[in-house]
Design a protein around this motif. Sequence first.
Motif, PDB file in Angstrom:
ATOM      1  N   SER A  53     -33.478   0.448 -63.668  1.00 36.66           N
ATOM      2  CA  SER A  53     -33.112  -0.881 -63.165  1.00 36.66           C
ATOM      3  C   SER A  53     -33.741  -1.966 -64.025  1.00 36.66           C
ATOM      4  O   SER A  53     -33.107  -2.994 -64.311  1.00 36.66           O
ATOM      5  N   LEU A  54     -34.978  -1.760 -64.445  1.00 36.73           N
ATOM      6  CA  LEU A  54     -35.649  -2.725 -65.309  1.00 36.73           C
ATOM      7  C   LEU A  54     -34.955  -2.815 -66.661  1.00 36.73           C
ATOM      8  O   LEU A  54     -34.754  -3.915 -67.197  1.00 36.73           O
ATOM      9  N   SER A  55     -34.551  -1.669 -67.216  1.00 37.89           N
ATOM     10  CA  SER A  55     -33.919  -1.687 -68.538  1.00 37.89           C
ATOM     11  C   SER A  55     -32.573  -2.406 -68.493  1.00 37.89           C
ATOM     12  O   SER A  55     -32.227  -3.153 -69.414  1.00 37.89           O
ATOM     13  N   THR A  56     -31.791  -2.214 -67.422  1.00 37.96           N
ATOM     14  CA  THR A  56     -30.517  -2.929 -67.322  1.00 37.96           C
ATOM     15  C   THR A  56     -30.744  -4.427 -67.145  1.00 37.96           C
ATOM     16  O   THR A  56     -29.955  -5.241 -67.629  1.00 37.96           O
ATOM     17  N   SER A  57     -31.827  -4.791 -66.493  1.00 39.16           N
ATOM     18  CA  SER A  57     -32.148  -6.209 -66.332  1.00 39.16           C
ATOM     19  C   SER A  57     -32.489  -6.842 -67.677  1.00 39.16           C
ATOM     20  O   SER A  57     -32.131  -8.003 -67.937  1.00 39.16           O
ATOM     21  N   ILE A  58     -33.179  -6.094 -68.538  1.00 46.38           N
ATOM     22  CA  ILE A  58     -33.507  -6.605 -69.873  1.00 46.38           C
ATOM     23  C   ILE A  58     -32.231  -6.783 -70.694  1.00 46.38           C
ATOM     24  O   ILE A  58     -32.061  -7.786 -71.397  1.00 46.38           O
ATOM     25  N   VAL A  59     -31.311  -5.815 -70.597  1.00 47.73           N
ATOM     26  CA  VAL A  59     -30.014  -5.951 -71.274  1.00 47.73           C
ATOM     27  C   VAL A  59     -29.286  -7.195 -70.760  1.00 47.73           C
ATOM     28  O   VAL A  59     -28.632  -7.919 -71.529  1.00 47.73           O
ATOM     29  N   ASN A  60     -29.413  -7.462 -69.478  1.00 50.60           N
ATOM     30  CA  ASN A  60     -28.809  -8.642 -68.873  1.00 50.60           C
ATOM     31  C   ASN A  60     -29.338  -9.929 -69.516  1.00 50.60           C
ATOM     32  O   ASN A  60     -28.587 -10.866 -69.798  1.00 50.60           O
ATOM     33  N   VAL A  61     -30.629  -9.967 -69.766  1.00 46.94           N
ATOM     34  CA  VAL A  61     -31.241 -11.129 -70.413  1.00 46.94           C
ATOM     35  C   VAL A  61     -30.701 -11.291 -71.841  1.00 46.94           C
ATOM     36  O   VAL A  61     -30.339 -12.400 -72.264  1.00 46.94           O
TER      37      VAL A  61
ATOM     38  N   ALA B 291     -13.226 -11.621 -73.818  1.00 52.88           N
ATOM     39  CA  ALA B 291     -13.930 -10.514 -74.476  1.00 52.88           C
ATOM     40  C   ALA B 291     -14.744  -9.719 -73.463  1.00 52.88           C
ATOM     41  O   ALA B 291     -14.763  -8.480 -73.488  1.00 52.88           O
ATOM     42  N   GLY B 292     -15.408 -10.424 -72.550  1.00 53.21           N
ATOM     43  CA  GLY B 292     -16.210  -9.744 -71.542  1.00 53.21           C
ATOM     44  C   GLY B 292     -15.372  -8.903 -70.598  1.00 53.21           C
ATOM     45  O   GLY B 292     -15.756  -7.787 -70.230  1.00 53.21           O
ATOM     46  N   SER B 293     -14.205  -9.425 -70.197  1.00 50.68           N
ATOM     47  CA  SER B 293     -13.326  -8.677 -69.302  1.00 50.68           C
ATOM     48  C   SER B 293     -12.896  -7.360 -69.933  1.00 50.68           C
ATOM     49  O   SER B 293     -12.907  -6.300 -69.283  1.00 50.68           O
ATOM     50  N   ALA B 294     -12.496  -7.408 -71.200  1.00 48.15           N
ATOM     51  CA  ALA B 294     -12.071  -6.193 -71.894  1.00 48.15           C
ATOM     52  C   ALA B 294     -13.219  -5.188 -71.996  1.00 48.15           C
ATOM     53  O   ALA B 294     -13.041  -3.985 -71.737  1.00 48.15           O
ATOM     54  N   GLY B 295     -14.404  -5.673 -72.368  1.00 50.12           N
ATOM     55  CA  GLY B 295     -15.561  -4.780 -72.490  1.00 50.12           C
ATOM     56  C   GLY B 295     -15.961  -4.176 -71.163  1.00 50.12           C
ATOM     57  O   GLY B 295     -16.286  -2.973 -71.082  1.00 50.12           O
ATOM     58  N   MET B 296     -15.928  -4.968 -70.095  1.00 51.38           N
ATOM     59  CA  MET B 296     -16.281  -4.451 -68.774  1.00 51.38           C
ATOM     60  C   MET B 296     -15.298  -3.386 -68.310  1.00 51.38           C
ATOM     61  O   MET B 296     -15.698  -2.360 -67.734  1.00 51.38           O
ATOM     62  N   ALA B 297     -14.011  -3.627 -68.541  1.00 46.01           N
ATOM     63  CA  ALA B 297     -13.000  -2.650 -68.122  1.00 46.01           C
ATOM     64  C   ALA B 297     -13.240  -1.295 -68.798  1.00 46.01           C
ATOM     65  O   ALA B 297     -13.175  -0.237 -68.152  1.00 46.01           O
ATOM     66  N   LEU B 298     -13.519  -1.308 -70.090  1.00 47.42           N
ATOM     67  CA  LEU B 298     -13.777  -0.064 -70.815  1.00 47.42           C
ATOM     68  C   LEU B 298     -15.045   0.628 -70.307  1.00 47.42           C
ATOM     69  O   LEU B 298     -15.062   1.849 -70.091  1.00 47.42           O
ATOM     70  N   ALA B 299     -16.126  -0.152 -70.124  1.00 46.00           N
ATOM     71  CA  ALA B 299     -17.391   0.427 -69.681  1.00 46.00           C
ATOM     72  C   ALA B 299     -17.278   0.995 -68.270  1.00 46.00           C
ATOM     73  O   ALA B 299     -17.800   2.086 -67.977  1.00 46.00           O
ATOM     74  N   LEU B 300     -16.602   0.287 -67.377  1.00 45.78           N
ATOM     75  CA  LEU B 300     -16.445   0.767 -66.008  1.00 45.78           C
ATOM     76  C   LEU B 300     -15.581   2.033 -65.965  1.00 45.78           C
ATOM     77  O   LEU B 300     -15.846   2.958 -65.191  1.00 45.78           O
ATOM     78  N   GLY B 301     -14.539   2.057 -66.816  1.00 44.70           N
ATOM     79  CA  GLY B 301     -13.716   3.264 -66.897  1.00 44.70           C
ATOM     80  C   GLY B 301     -14.513   4.459 -67.374  1.00 44.70           C
ATOM     81  O   GLY B 301     -14.353   5.583 -66.854  1.00 44.70           O
ATOM     82  N   LEU B 302     -15.391   4.233 -68.340  1.00 41.32           N
ATOM     83  CA  LEU B 302     -16.241   5.309 -68.853  1.00 41.32           C
ATOM     84  C   LEU B 302     -17.226   5.791 -67.787  1.00 41.32           C
ATOM     85  O   LEU B 302     -17.454   7.002 -67.632  1.00 41.32           O
ATOM     86  N   ALA B 303     -17.796   4.849 -67.034  1.00 44.53           N
ATOM     87  CA  ALA B 303     -18.711   5.222 -65.956  1.00 44.53           C
ATOM     88  C   ALA B 303     -17.984   6.026 -64.885  1.00 44.53           C
ATOM     89  O   ALA B 303     -18.517   7.021 -64.367  1.00 44.53           O
TER      90      ALA B 303
ATOM     91  N   PHE C 296     -21.742  -2.241 -69.648  1.00 42.91           N
ATOM     92  CA  PHE C 296     -21.107  -3.071 -68.623  1.00 42.91           C
ATOM     93  C   PHE C 296     -21.939  -4.320 -68.337  1.00 42.91           C
ATOM     94  O   PHE C 296     -21.420  -5.435 -68.310  1.00 42.91           O
ATOM     95  N   VAL C 297     -23.235  -4.137 -68.139  1.00 46.95           N
ATOM     96  CA  VAL C 297     -24.118  -5.273 -67.858  1.00 46.95           C
ATOM     97  C   VAL C 297     -24.136  -6.240 -69.036  1.00 46.95           C
ATOM     98  O   VAL C 297     -24.082  -7.471 -68.850  1.00 46.95           O
ATOM     99  N   PHE C 298     -24.184  -5.727 -70.250  1.00 44.59           N
ATOM    100  CA  PHE C 298     -24.196  -6.598 -71.431  1.00 44.59           C
ATOM    101  C   PHE C 298     -22.904  -7.403 -71.517  1.00 44.59           C
ATOM    102  O   PHE C 298     -22.934  -8.623 -71.756  1.00 44.59           O
ATOM    103  N   CYS C 299     -21.765  -6.746 -71.314  1.00 50.00           N
ATOM    104  CA  CYS C 299     -20.471  -7.440 -71.393  1.00 50.00           C
ATOM    105  C   CYS C 299     -20.345  -8.502 -70.306  1.00 50.00           C
ATOM    106  O   CYS C 299     -19.803  -9.581 -70.538  1.00 50.00           O
ATOM    107  N   PHE C 300     -20.841  -8.192 -69.109  1.00 49.62           N
ATOM    108  CA  PHE C 300     -20.826  -9.190 -68.036  1.00 49.62           C
ATOM    109  C   PHE C 300     -21.730 -10.367 -68.385  1.00 49.62           C
ATOM    110  O   PHE C 300     -21.359 -11.522 -68.203  1.00 49.62           O
ATOM    111  N   ALA C 301     -22.914 -10.056 -68.896  1.00 53.45           N
ATOM    112  CA  ALA C 301     -23.906 -11.101 -69.146  1.00 53.45           C
ATOM    113  C   ALA C 301     -23.463 -12.100 -70.201  1.00 53.45           C
ATOM    114  O   ALA C 301     -23.692 -13.312 -70.057  1.00 53.45           O
TER     115      ALA C 301
END
Length: 467
Positions: free
Chosen positions: A306-314, A335-347, A378-383
Motif C-alpha cells: 500500500s505504501l509503494s502504490t502511494s509513492i507511485v501515486n505521488v 492518455a490516462g484513460s487508455a493506460g488505466m483500461a489496459l492496466a485494469l484488464g491485466l489485473a 494503474f495508479v500511475f496512469c490515474f495519478a
Amino acid sequence: MATQSAARDEHLGHVVFISAAAAMGGFLFGYDSAVINGAVTGIQKHFGVGNGETAFVVAIALLGSAAGAVVAGWLADRFGRVRTMLLAAALFAVSGVGSMFPPSIGVLGLWRVLGGIAIGIASVIAPTYIAEVAPTAYRGRLASFQQMAIVLGITVSQLANWGLNQAAGGESTNHLGGVQAWQWMLGVETAPALVYGLMALSIPESPRYLIAVGREAQARKVLAEVEGAGVDLDARTAEIRQVLHSEHKPSLKDLLGGRFGLLPIVWIGIGASVFQQFVGINVIFYYSSFLWQSVGIDESNSLLISLSTSIVNVVGTVVAMLLVDRIGRKPLALAGSAGMALALGLAAWAFSFRHGTGDSATLDDTHATVALVAAHVFVFCFAFSWGVVVWVLLGEMFPNKIRALALSVAASAQWIANWAITVTFPNLSDWNLSATYVIYACFALLSIPFVAFCIKETKGKALEEMG
C-alpha cells in the motif's frame, strides 16, 4: 530588470504559499480517506465483524463527504473561503480524536461521518479558492496542489500505518502505549488538522468573494498580492465586479436547464466526477491491505505494498503538475484513460488465477507479480491524468455565477460514486475478484469517448471566460 524579476519571484512565491495552505485540506482529505486501509484488519478483529460491517464503516464516511460537498458551496459563499477552511480543520481534529476511542463499531461510524463531512468541505473549498487566487498562467499547476496534497496525505497515512504496524509487532490489534495500533492510525490526523487551521489563518480571503460582499479595498490589496505589481487593479476589479454583480446570488435553480434537468456543463462536471471513481481507484487506497491479503499476502507486507502504490501515486501527480499547463487537460485525461483500461484488464486477467476464498485464498507467484505491476501502473496512469485533471477542471469549467455551487454538486456526485464503489467492493471481490476488475476496466474505456466529445479544454483561459 533584476528588481522586476525579484518582484515577480516574490509575488509567485506568495501565491504558491497560499495555494499550498489551502491545499492542506487536500492533505487531510487524502489522509482521512486512506488511513482506514491500515485499520481495517484491526477493526474487524477488535469488534469481531465481517466484510459487510467493515464495508459499512469504510464507506459511511463517503456519505458524510457527499453531504459536506453539498453544503461547502453555500458555506463558502455565505461565510467566505477561509472561514470554511477553519470549519473543516476543526471537524477533522474532532473526528480524529473520536475515531481513536470508539466504544462500538456504530460510534466509530458516526465519527467517520463527521470526518467525511470535513473531507467533502475540503474537496470543494480548496480548488475553489486556488482557482480564484491563482494567476491564469499558473492556475493549472497551482490547482494541481490539491491533488498533490491528497496523494501526499494518502502516502503519509500508509507510511504511518506501516510504521505503527511494525512498532506493534506486525499486528494492528497489538498495543502501543496502552492503545491498539489501529486506534493510533485513526487518531494521528489530529496533528495535521491543527496545522491546517493555523495555515488557514495566515492566508487572505478570495478577492472574488471580497468583491461579492462589497469589500473592494481588501480585494484590490489581495489582487495586487496574487497577480503582481503590474496588474491593472481598476480593470481587474471592474471585470470581476461586472461578472459577479450582473448575476443574482446562485441557487439550485441556477443549475437547471436543458433537456435533462441540469445545465449541460453541470452534467459534464458530474460525469467527470463519476468516471474518476468508477474506474475503482479508491479500492486501491481504501482496501489494498484487504485486497492483497485476499490473495495470500500477510498483513505487514500488504501494508508495505500500500505504501509503494502511494509513492507511485505521488510520482504520477508530479508528472501531471509538470504537464497540465503545457499540453492541456484533455490530452492527459485521454492518455490516462487508455493506460488505466489496459492496466485494469491485466489485473483482471491475473486475479482470474486466484484459488480459494477468504483467508485461504492464494495466487501463484507469477500472477501475483503481474497483479502487483498492473496495480502500480494503474495508479500511475490515474495519478498523471484523472487524479489531477478532474480537480483542475472542476475549479475552472463552470461560469463564475455558479462555480462554487456547481462544484459542490459535482463533488457530491463524486463522493456518492466513491461510496458506491467502496461499499460494494468487499462483496464483489468475494463473488469474483477478476470480474470486478473487468467492470472497472470497462468504465476506463467508456471515459475515453466522454473526454473526447464532452470535455472542453480550459488551458490558458481566464475564469471570466468560462460559460
